[in-house]
Design a protein around this motif. Structure first.
Motif, PDB file in Angstrom:
ATOM      1  N   SER A 459       0.858  -1.185   0.000  1.00  0.00           N
ATOM      2  CA  SER A 459       0.000   0.000   0.000  1.00  0.00           C
ATOM      3  C   SER A 459       0.895   1.236   0.000  1.00  0.00           C
ATOM      4  N   THR A 460       0.365   2.356  -0.474  1.00  0.00           N
ATOM      5  CA  THR A 460       1.184   3.571  -0.545  1.00  0.00           C
ATOM      6  C   THR A 460       1.609   4.050   0.841  1.00  0.00           C
ATOM      7  N   SER A 461       0.707   3.932   1.838  1.00  0.00           N
ATOM      8  CA  SER A 461       1.053   4.427   3.170  1.00  0.00           C
ATOM      9  C   SER A 461       2.156   3.581   3.810  1.00  0.00           C
ATOM     10  N   TYR A 462       2.058   2.251   3.688  1.00  0.00           N
ATOM     11  CA  TYR A 462       3.094   1.397   4.286  1.00  0.00           C
ATOM     12  C   TYR A 462       4.396   1.513   3.502  1.00  0.00           C
ATOM     13  N   PHE A 463       4.299   1.628   2.192  1.00  0.00           N
ATOM     14  CA  PHE A 463       5.506   1.825   1.383  1.00  0.00           C
ATOM     15  C   PHE A 463       6.228   3.108   1.805  1.00  0.00           C
ATOM     16  N   SER A 464       5.455   4.193   2.027  1.00  0.00           N
ATOM     17  CA  SER A 464       6.059   5.467   2.447  1.00  0.00           C
ATOM     18  C   SER A 464       6.800   5.312   3.761  1.00  0.00           C
ATOM     19  N   LEU A 465       6.183   4.588   4.702  1.00  0.00           N
ATOM     20  CA  LEU A 465       6.807   4.362   6.004  1.00  0.00           C
ATOM     21  C   LEU A 465       8.101   3.565   5.861  1.00  0.00           C
ATOM     22  N   LEU A 466       8.046   2.452   5.134  1.00  0.00           N
ATOM     23  CA  LEU A 466       9.232   1.616   4.953  1.00  0.00           C
ATOM     24  C   LEU A 466      10.350   2.364   4.242  1.00  0.00           C
ATOM     25  N   PHE A 467       9.986   3.136   3.235  1.00  0.00           N
ATOM     26  CA  PHE A 467      10.983   3.880   2.463  1.00  0.00           C
ATOM     27  C   PHE A 467      11.725   4.855   3.365  1.00  0.00           C
ATOM     28  N   LYS A 468      10.956   5.594   4.194  1.00  0.00           N
ATOM     29  CA  LYS A 468      11.583   6.558   5.105  1.00  0.00           C
ATOM     30  C   LYS A 468      12.470   5.843   6.120  1.00  0.00           C
ATOM     31  N   GLN A 469      11.995   4.713   6.648  1.00  0.00           N
ATOM     32  CA  GLN A 469      12.788   3.958   7.620  1.00  0.00           C
ATOM     33  C   GLN A 469      14.076   3.423   6.998  1.00  0.00           C
ATOM     34  N   THR A 470      13.995   3.000   5.739  1.00  0.00           N
ATOM     35  CA  THR A 470      15.151   2.370   5.077  1.00  0.00           C
ATOM     36  C   THR A 470      16.191   3.393   4.613  1.00  0.00           C
ATOM     37  N   TYR A 471      15.734   4.478   3.981  1.00  0.00           N
ATOM     38  CA  TYR A 471      16.663   5.414   3.348  1.00  0.00           C
ATOM     39  C   TYR A 471      16.798   6.753   4.071  1.00  0.00           C
ATOM     40  N   GLY A 472      15.996   6.956   5.111  1.00  0.00           N
ATOM     41  CA  GLY A 472      16.140   8.172   5.909  1.00  0.00           C
ATOM     42  C   GLY A 472      15.574   9.423   5.271  1.00  0.00           C
ATOM     43  N   VAL A 473      14.986   9.273   4.097  1.00  0.00           N
ATOM     44  CA  VAL A 473      14.336  10.405   3.420  1.00  0.00           C
ATOM     45  C   VAL A 473      13.002   9.910   2.884  1.00  0.00           C
ATOM     46  N   THR A 474      12.097  10.841   2.584  1.00  0.00           N
ATOM     47  CA  THR A 474      10.822  10.444   2.000  1.00  0.00           C
ATOM     48  C   THR A 474      11.011  10.098   0.523  1.00  0.00           C
ATOM     49  N   PHE A 475       9.997   9.451  -0.036  1.00  0.00           N
ATOM     50  CA  PHE A 475      10.027   9.071  -1.451  1.00  0.00           C
ATOM     51  C   PHE A 475      10.291  10.274  -2.342  1.00  0.00           C
TER      52      PHE A 475
END
Length: 538
Positions: A459-475
């Motif tokens: 989902s877009t919301s969970y993807f956004s969360l994981l992306f920020k956690q992984t790379y330290g920046v938003t999509f």
């Protein structure tokens, strides 16, 4: 409203004849004024918008060529036709350099001049029409970008600062902006939405998309500056920007919420609930206001489709505050896969429940029930459960049961998720690597958050969360930063046009690319290229 023309000639009979002989009204023009020299003409143009300038070349004080040079330097947006009694190529060449549209010799052939004016104005109006289309397209692009940023702010994935290089749209005023906030939501526990819970993921995505479109179209028809942000499955936040200097109008915002609910019911055949934050919300307070409004919508008995919440929304008694804080920490720990934190928070919560009297217990039960609903929706976004597990949990939630049962269910759900956390973490890392590869491979086109999330099956919301956690920046920070770095490289090392570079890195609009690049580097693309290519040659 007709366009305006300025006639400039030191011979009064020439301007009088032009006023009388040329069919200005038929041409969609009116003579705004006449002037005897360039100085007078400039003074008039400072006061009034002129679309067409007819001027002589030989005039006292300031001649026509000097006037044209000043007009271009001051960037007055008008077309120019020169009149002259001298057939001199030097004059013609200079006039062409200043972008003069035509050069008519005296004595003036009025029929020919009328044709020239008609042609020049037709081209100007067509250009204005195309410019209007381009502006609308650019505004749409910038509005969509703003919505992505607002989503990150509301989810607390990024911090607002006035100098943030991504805030390119009215960034100097963004800090002072405030919004009316309307939250629209399915009540997933109610009888009429049980069918919705059984829809497939594809069906839900289509309905979410359809609802967003209906909301945007209705707000556009109403002429409101707005953003519609899909927060999660079945939940939309509408932000409406008030007119400058206006005060919060309860009745007006409620009317707007009623209109939106009616539009969704009419076009999508779905009934939503709406909560309205009572008072304007500043940009810096968006995340907090959203969480407060979301909580109050679930905990307040709703007797009407639209409910107001006070400025002090969320300032309930200390018991509610303590429990909501603990429950929020449990969800955060579950998302992080932190099993120890989940256990610790659940133990602390149980101890607090044991110390409560009956009065407090009765207030806590709806809070725990909402928490489970909230947790279920969050875990659905994370794709944690199988379809069978999810259906089993919904069936349990549909029944009335005690606080002890609620706590056991919370423990069971969080433990089940935590047990999967190691596998889930490994899977998440692989998923984010796949997303990064996909982004890097498709950087040249206008790739969206929704598309990337769909590509990796999240989902877009969970993807956004994981992306920020992984790379330290938003999509959006990641993709924009990479595009800007690629643009810097191309500007410094190639002779590609700026338009070509913009398209190469995924921007269909050169002006939008320029705005982002200037915010990111402090230079416009042309100046950046001049500095760095000159530096290479030194």
């Amino acid at each position: 409203m007709r366009d305006k023309v300025l006639l400039v000639d030191d011979e009064a009979h020439i301007t009088r004849n032009l006023e009388k002989v040329i069919p200005w009204e038929m041409l969609g023009l009116e003579v705004a004024a006449t002037a005897k020299n360039g100085v007078d003409a400039l003074a008039l143009m400072e006061k009034e918008s002129i679309q067409l300038l007819l001027c002589d070349i030989r005039m006292p004080v300031m001649d026509g060529l000097e006037l044209v040079r000043e007009v271009r330097e001051r960037e007055f947006p008008c077309d120019i036709i020169m009149l002259s009694g001298y057939q001199d190529f030097a004059y013609t060449r200079t006039a062409i350099q200043y972008g003069v549209k035509d050069y008519i010799l005296k004595p003036i052939p009025y029929d020919e001049l009328t044709g020239v004016i008609a042609r020049v104005m037709a081209a100007q109006r067509e250009k204005a029409k195309q410019q209007s289309k381009e502006n609308k397209k650019l505004e749409k692009i910038m509005d969509l970008a703003s919505e992505k940023l607002l989503y990150d702010l509301m989810m607390d994935y990024t911090e607002f600062s006035e100098g943030h290089w991504l805030f390119i749209h009215d960034e100097s005023h963004l800090k002072m902006k405030q919004f009316s906030m309307i939250l629209l939501d399915f009540d997933v526990s109610s009888e009429h939405t049980k069918d919705w819970r059984e829809w497939s993921d594809k069906e839900r995505k289509l309905w979410n998309f359809a609802v967003s479109n209906v909301l945007r179209e209705k707000l556009q028809v109403e002429g409101l500056q707005h953003a519609v942000i899909g927060m999660r499955d079945g939940e939309w936040c509408v932000l409406i920007e008030p007119a400058d200097g206006s005060e919060f109008d309860y009745a007006k915002v409620k009317e707007c919420a009623d209109t939106l609910l009616s539009a969704v019911k009419e076009h999508i055949k779905l009934s939503l609930n709406a909560g309205i934050y009572r008072g304007f919300v500043e940009v810096s307070n968006l995340a907090k206001a959203y969480r407060k409004l979301q909580l109050c919508m679930q905990l307040t008995p709703v007797h009407a489709p639209v409910t107001f919440y006070p400025d002090a929304v969320g300032q309930s008694d200390q018991t509610d505050q303590l429990f909501w804080g603990a429950l929020g920490r449990i969800i955060d720990s579950v998302k992080r896969g932190d099993h120890e934190s989940v256990e610790r928070e659940c133990d602390d919560l149980s101890k607090q429940l044991q110390c409560m009297n009956d009065q407090h217990i009765s207030k806590v039960e709806p809070l725990l029930h909402f928490f489970l609903l909230h947790l279920m929706r969050e875990l659905k976004e994370m794709a944690v459960f199988t379809k069978e597990q999810e259906e089993s949990l919904w069936r349990k939630l549909d029944r009335r049961f005690s606080i002890k049962d609620l706590m056991e269910l919370i423990r069971g759900v969080t433990t089940a998720v935590s047990d999967k956390s190691m596998d889930k973490k490994k899977q998440s890392e692989n998923t984010m690597l796949e997303a990064k590869t996909y982004l890097d491979r498709n950087m040249f086109r206008d790739i969206s958050l929704d598309e990337t999330a769909m590509h990796v099956g999240l989902s877009t919301s969970y993807f956004s969360l994981l992306f920020k956690q992984t790379y330290g920046v938003t999509f959006i920070e990641y993709i924009t930063r990479n595009r800007m770095e690629k643009a810097k490289e191309l500007l410094a090392n190639t002779q590609m046009s700026i338009t070509s570079i913009a398209k190469e890195i995924g921007y269909a609009e050169r002006r939008y690319f320029t705005k982002v690049f200037m915010k990111y580097t402090g230079d416009n693309p042309s100046d950046y290229r001049a500095k760095h290519q000159q530096g290479d040659g030194e």
